[in-house]
Design an enzyme around this catalytic site. Structure first.
Site, PDB file in Angstrom:
ATOM      1  N   TRP A   1       1.312 -10.458  -2.367  1.00 29.73           N
ATOM      2  CA  TRP A   1       0.395 -11.350  -1.661  1.00 29.73           C
ATOM      3  C   TRP A   1       0.943 -12.760  -1.469  1.00 29.73           C
ATOM      4  O   TRP A   1       0.287 -13.600  -0.875  1.00 29.73           O
ATOM      5  CB  TRP A   1      -0.926 -11.454  -2.427  1.00 29.73           C
ATOM      6  CG  TRP A   1      -0.768 -11.524  -3.930  1.00 29.73           C
ATOM      7  CD1 TRP A   1      -0.962 -10.488  -4.806  1.00 29.73           C
ATOM      8  CD2 TRP A   1      -0.372 -12.651  -4.721  1.00 29.73           C
ATOM      9  NE1 TRP A   1      -0.707 -10.909  -6.094  1.00 29.73           N
ATOM     10  CE2 TRP A   1      -0.344 -12.229  -6.083  1.00 29.73           C
ATOM     11  CE3 TRP A   1      -0.037 -13.984  -4.424  1.00 29.73           C
ATOM     12  CZ2 TRP A   1       0.009 -13.083  -7.137  1.00 29.73           C
ATOM     13  CZ3 TRP A   1       0.311 -14.828  -5.475  1.00 29.73           C
ATOM     14  CH2 TRP A   1       0.332 -14.383  -6.809  1.00 29.73           C
TER      15      TRP A   1
ATOM     16  N   LYS B   1       2.047  -0.714   2.632  1.00 29.57           N
ATOM     17  CA  LYS B   1       0.800  -1.148   2.004  1.00 29.57           C
ATOM     18  C   LYS B   1       0.889  -2.639   1.706  1.00 29.57           C
ATOM     19  O   LYS B   1       1.730  -3.065   0.912  1.00 29.57           O
ATOM     20  CB  LYS B   1       0.576  -0.410   0.677  1.00 29.57           C
ATOM     21  CG  LYS B   1      -0.772  -0.759   0.052  1.00 29.57           C
ATOM     22  CD  LYS B   1      -0.847  -0.393  -1.422  1.00 29.57           C
ATOM     23  CE  LYS B   1      -0.745  -1.588  -2.329  1.00 29.57           C
ATOM     24  NZ  LYS B   1      -1.767  -2.605  -2.175  1.00 29.57           N
TER      25      LYS B   1
ATOM     26  N   SER C   1       5.755  -7.366  -9.186  1.00 24.07           N
ATOM     27  CA  SER C   1       6.050  -7.591 -10.598  1.00 24.07           C
ATOM     28  C   SER C   1       7.050  -6.556 -11.134  1.00 24.07           C
ATOM     29  O   SER C   1       7.129  -5.434 -10.636  1.00 24.07           O
ATOM     30  CB  SER C   1       4.762  -7.502 -11.413  1.00 24.07           C
ATOM     31  OG  SER C   1       4.208  -6.205 -11.308  1.00 24.07           O
TER      32      SER C   1
ATOM     33  N   TYR D   1       7.811   7.101 -10.508  1.00 25.36           N
ATOM     34  CA  TYR D   1       7.257   7.920  -9.418  1.00 25.36           C
ATOM     35  C   TYR D   1       8.375   8.741  -8.766  1.00 25.36           C
ATOM     36  O   TYR D   1       8.225   9.943  -8.518  1.00 25.36           O
ATOM     37  CB  TYR D   1       6.613   7.054  -8.322  1.00 25.36           C
ATOM     38  CG  TYR D   1       5.484   6.145  -8.747  1.00 25.36           C
ATOM     39  CD1 TYR D   1       4.689   6.427  -9.852  1.00 25.36           C
ATOM     40  CD2 TYR D   1       5.188   4.993  -8.010  1.00 25.36           C
ATOM     41  CE1 TYR D   1       3.642   5.581 -10.216  1.00 25.36           C
ATOM     42  CE2 TYR D   1       4.142   4.152  -8.370  1.00 25.36           C
ATOM     43  CZ  TYR D   1       3.376   4.447  -9.475  1.00 25.36           C
ATOM     44  OH  TYR D   1       2.356   3.603  -9.817  1.00 25.36           O
TER      45      TYR D   1
ATOM     46  N   GLU E   1      12.490  -5.530  -5.537  1.00 23.37           N
ATOM     47  CA  GLU E   1      12.723  -6.977  -5.580  1.00 23.37           C
ATOM     48  C   GLU E   1      11.626  -7.530  -6.478  1.00 23.37           C
ATOM     49  O   GLU E   1      10.445  -7.447  -6.147  1.00 23.37           O
ATOM     50  CB  GLU E   1      12.648  -7.542  -4.156  1.00 23.37           C
ATOM     51  CG  GLU E   1      13.357  -8.855  -4.008  1.00 23.37           C
ATOM     52  CD  GLU E   1      12.451 -10.012  -4.302  1.00 23.37           C
ATOM     53  OE1 GLU E   1      12.501 -10.510  -5.456  1.00 23.37           O
ATOM     54  OE2 GLU E   1      11.692 -10.410  -3.434  1.00 23.37           O
TER      55      GLU E   1
ATOM     56  N   CYS F   1       8.791 -15.602  -6.176  1.00 23.93           N
ATOM     57  CA  CYS F   1       9.625 -14.888  -7.147  1.00 23.93           C
ATOM     58  C   CYS F   1      10.865 -15.676  -7.515  1.00 23.93           C
ATOM     59  O   CYS F   1      11.386 -15.542  -8.613  1.00 23.93           O
ATOM     60  CB  CYS F   1       9.987 -13.505  -6.625  1.00 23.93           C
ATOM     61  SG  CYS F   1      10.649 -13.532  -4.970  1.00 23.93           S
TER      62      CYS F   1
ATOM     63  N   GLU G   1       7.359 -15.067 -16.530  1.00 22.43           N
ATOM     64  CA  GLU G   1       7.112 -15.519 -15.164  1.00 22.43           C
ATOM     65  C   GLU G   1       5.651 -15.949 -15.052  1.00 22.43           C
ATOM     66  O   GLU G   1       4.743 -15.149 -15.265  1.00 22.43           O
ATOM     67  CB  GLU G   1       7.403 -14.390 -14.173  1.00 22.43           C
ATOM     68  CG  GLU G   1       7.184 -14.829 -12.744  1.00 22.43           C
ATOM     69  CD  GLU G   1       7.589 -13.777 -11.721  1.00 22.43           C
ATOM     70  OE1 GLU G   1       7.162 -12.621 -11.866  1.00 22.43           O
ATOM     71  OE2 GLU G   1       8.325 -14.120 -10.782  1.00 22.43           O
TER      72      GLU G   1
END
Ligand code: NAP
Ligand code: MG
Length: 505
Positions: free
Chosen positions: A170, A194, A248, A258, A270, A305, A404
């Site tokens: 976001w 997504k 994250s 997955y 990333e 980031c 972070e």
């Protein structure tokens, strides 16, 4: 096509702009509701009030989107379009994004709390630039001919992976979409993407503009909804060939699981960072360094980031540099993201603001000293505002120096020797970005080489531009790089074709 107006638009300037945001899934070239018909409400982080009702996608919607993307990949409606024609369509898309800059910037600001000066002035133009750059490379990259023996020909070419899944954060909704979509589409893939559930509006509008630019149906599909439903379904889908994620480290790890548990799809991650900014004692012009230091850590509210969240400064100049940083902060107004003068808007939501304030408390508890900031402000607006916060007297083993924070919090750590500075900089589980300030060419080269980070700025906090790859060492990344032609490699497979020639009759 149906659209839903923002139900409780809370700013007259936004209402005056007549926004009609797209709030449905975008699958196979058209907007549609989620299969279950459900919706969820997003809010404006600057007011805490409802903003839009977004389609709540789930695994069945991911199945539909992947099926559309698979059909589009298999029939070659995009991969077999000539590279020049692919380029033209994507350049047209970039042009449309640029032309709609005011609208997209406003959507981005309302959704994410980002200053309008940034969204209109940087985010949207950079989004268009990114798509255009990758598009323009589409018909300029060549394969190779291998040095194979006489009587043979061997070519090494790149082919699209097929269906690319993308799950994005976001903090830069439009730009992060472009970092994935630009190279994935330029190389002929189809995509299911997504957005973060908090920030879907700019991407949905961009998808509509892509169709307008001539992108065939099914090539770009957007499924909105939560990560643990939509994101996981993309990560596990057996018909997704490659998945690109930004977010994250914790969730990034899940994508490896997955893939491992399903079809071994390629995984590109990333992730987070705890990037150092090193200032050596010979560096001159502390005012300009202070301006860079502030931009590195406070730009985008620190929700970045590659935020330079650790200032590692030589003991002899620390006090003077801190004074310069404090002076610099006078030109960083915090407040209404729709005010063009604002440089620090709202944090993304209440939960994230509380997390950031929790880190600030931890800093105090562990003995660091707040020089400026440190408390929530503008609470009466209902928005989630935390001002630039600077901690002096930080040790690199304190929580605020290790984790972070993803908020406007700078930790100041002192050093005495170059070796100590490098050791402190590298003493982190992350390795995304780093910057260093010195007028000594020897220090610059030595230290830039020694820093374990994917992007090192010398006398700059820059992440480079579209021509340079972006990605991290250690827990900051995995599997590839965004931006530049390196990003084209990550969305393509390498194919060898070996031909044995028959002898002349
Ligand atoms: P996050 O959880 O990693 O979210 C990033 C994306 O992953 C979002 O689209 C999210 O969806 C999705 N997601 C969440 N859980 C998932 C799962 N189990 N499987 C698949 N996809 C999933 O990041 P966040 O919660 O927004 O922020 C947490 C922290 O991550 C931040 O405070 C910051 O430290 C870090 N972060 C880093 C970056 C970066 O650029 N490196 C960006 C954002 C956040 P939903 O959000 O819709 O659920
Ligand atoms: Mg999360």
């Amino acid at each position: 096509m149906t659209t839903t107006a923002i139900p409780e638009i809370d700013d007259s300037r936004a209402a005056a702009a007549g926004l009609e945001p797209r709030t449905q899934l975008f699958i196979d070239g058209s907007f549609r509701d989620a299969l279950g018909g459900a919706r969820y409400t997003t809010e404006n982080p600057a007011t805490g009030r409802p903003l839009a009702e977004i389609a709540l996608g789930g695994p069945a919607d991911v199945d539909a989107a992947v099926a559309a993307a698979r059909r589009a990949a298999d029939d070659g409606r995009w991969s077999r379009v000539s590279p020049g024609d692919r380029k033209r369509i994507l350049v047209r898309w970039a042009d449309l994004i640029e032309a709609k800059g005011a609208e997209l910037g406003l959507l981005e600001t309302l959704d994410a709390g980002k200053p309008i000066a940034d969204t209109v002035g940087l985010d949207v133009p950079e989004t268009a630039t990114c798509i255009r750059w990758h598009a323009e490379a589409a018909d300029k990259l060549y394969g190779q001919v291998a040095p194979s023996p006489e009587g043979t020909v061997a070519t090494i070419t790149r082919e699209p992976c097929g269906v690319v899944g993308a799950v994005i954060p976001w903090n830069y909704p439009a730009q992060m979409a472009a970092w994935k979509l630009g190279p994935a589409l330029a190389t002929g893939n189809t995509v299911v993407i997504k957005p973060a559930s908090t920030t879907s509006l700019s991407l949905l509008r961009m998808a509509e503009l892509a169709s307008e630019a001539g992108l065939p149906d099914g090539v770009l599909n957007v499924v909105t909804g939560p990560g643990d439903a939509v994101g996981e379904a993309i990560g596990r889908h057996p018909d997704v060939d490659c998945v690109a994620f930004t977010g994250s480290t914790e969730v990034g790890r899940r994508f490896l699981t997955y893939a491992a548990e399903t079809n071994l799809k390629r995984v590109l991650l990333e992730l987070g960072g705890k990037s150092p900014q090193l200032v050596f004692p010979d560096a001159t012009d502390l005012a300009s360094i202070a301006s860079n230091v502030a931009s590195a850590v406070f730009w985008n509210m620190g929700e970045n980031c590659s935020a330079g969240s650790r200032l590692i400064v030589h003991r002899s100049i620390k006090d003077r540099l801190l004074e310069a940083v404090s002076a610099e902060l006078a030109s960083w107004p915090v407040g209404d993201p729709l005010d063009p003068a604002t440089r620090i808007g709202a944090l993304i939501n209440r939960g994230h603001m509380e997390r950031v304030l929790g880190y600030i408390d931890a800093g105090r508890r562990e003995g660091a000293r707040v020089v400026t900031g440190g408390e929530r402000i503008l609470e009466e607006t209902g928005g989630y505002f935390v001002p630039p916060t600077v901690f002096d007297g930080v040790r690199n083993d304190m929580t605020i120096a290790r984790e972070e924070i993803f908020g406007p919090v700078l930790s100041v750590i002192e050093f005495d020797t170059e070796a100590e500075a490098v050791a402190l900089a590298n003493d982190t589980p992350y390795g995304l970005a780093a910057s260093l300030y010195t007028d000594d060419l020897n220090v610059a080269h030595r230290v830039a080489r020694d820093l374990k980070a994917g992007v090192v700025g010398v006398n700059a906090y820059s992440e480079g531009d579209m021509t340079t790859p972006f990605g991290g060492y250690k827990l900051s990344g995995f599997g590839g790089h965004d931006k530049s032609v390196h990003a084209h490699d990550q969305y393509t497979e390498t194919k060898t074709i070996w031909i044995t020639l028959k002898p002349a009759p």
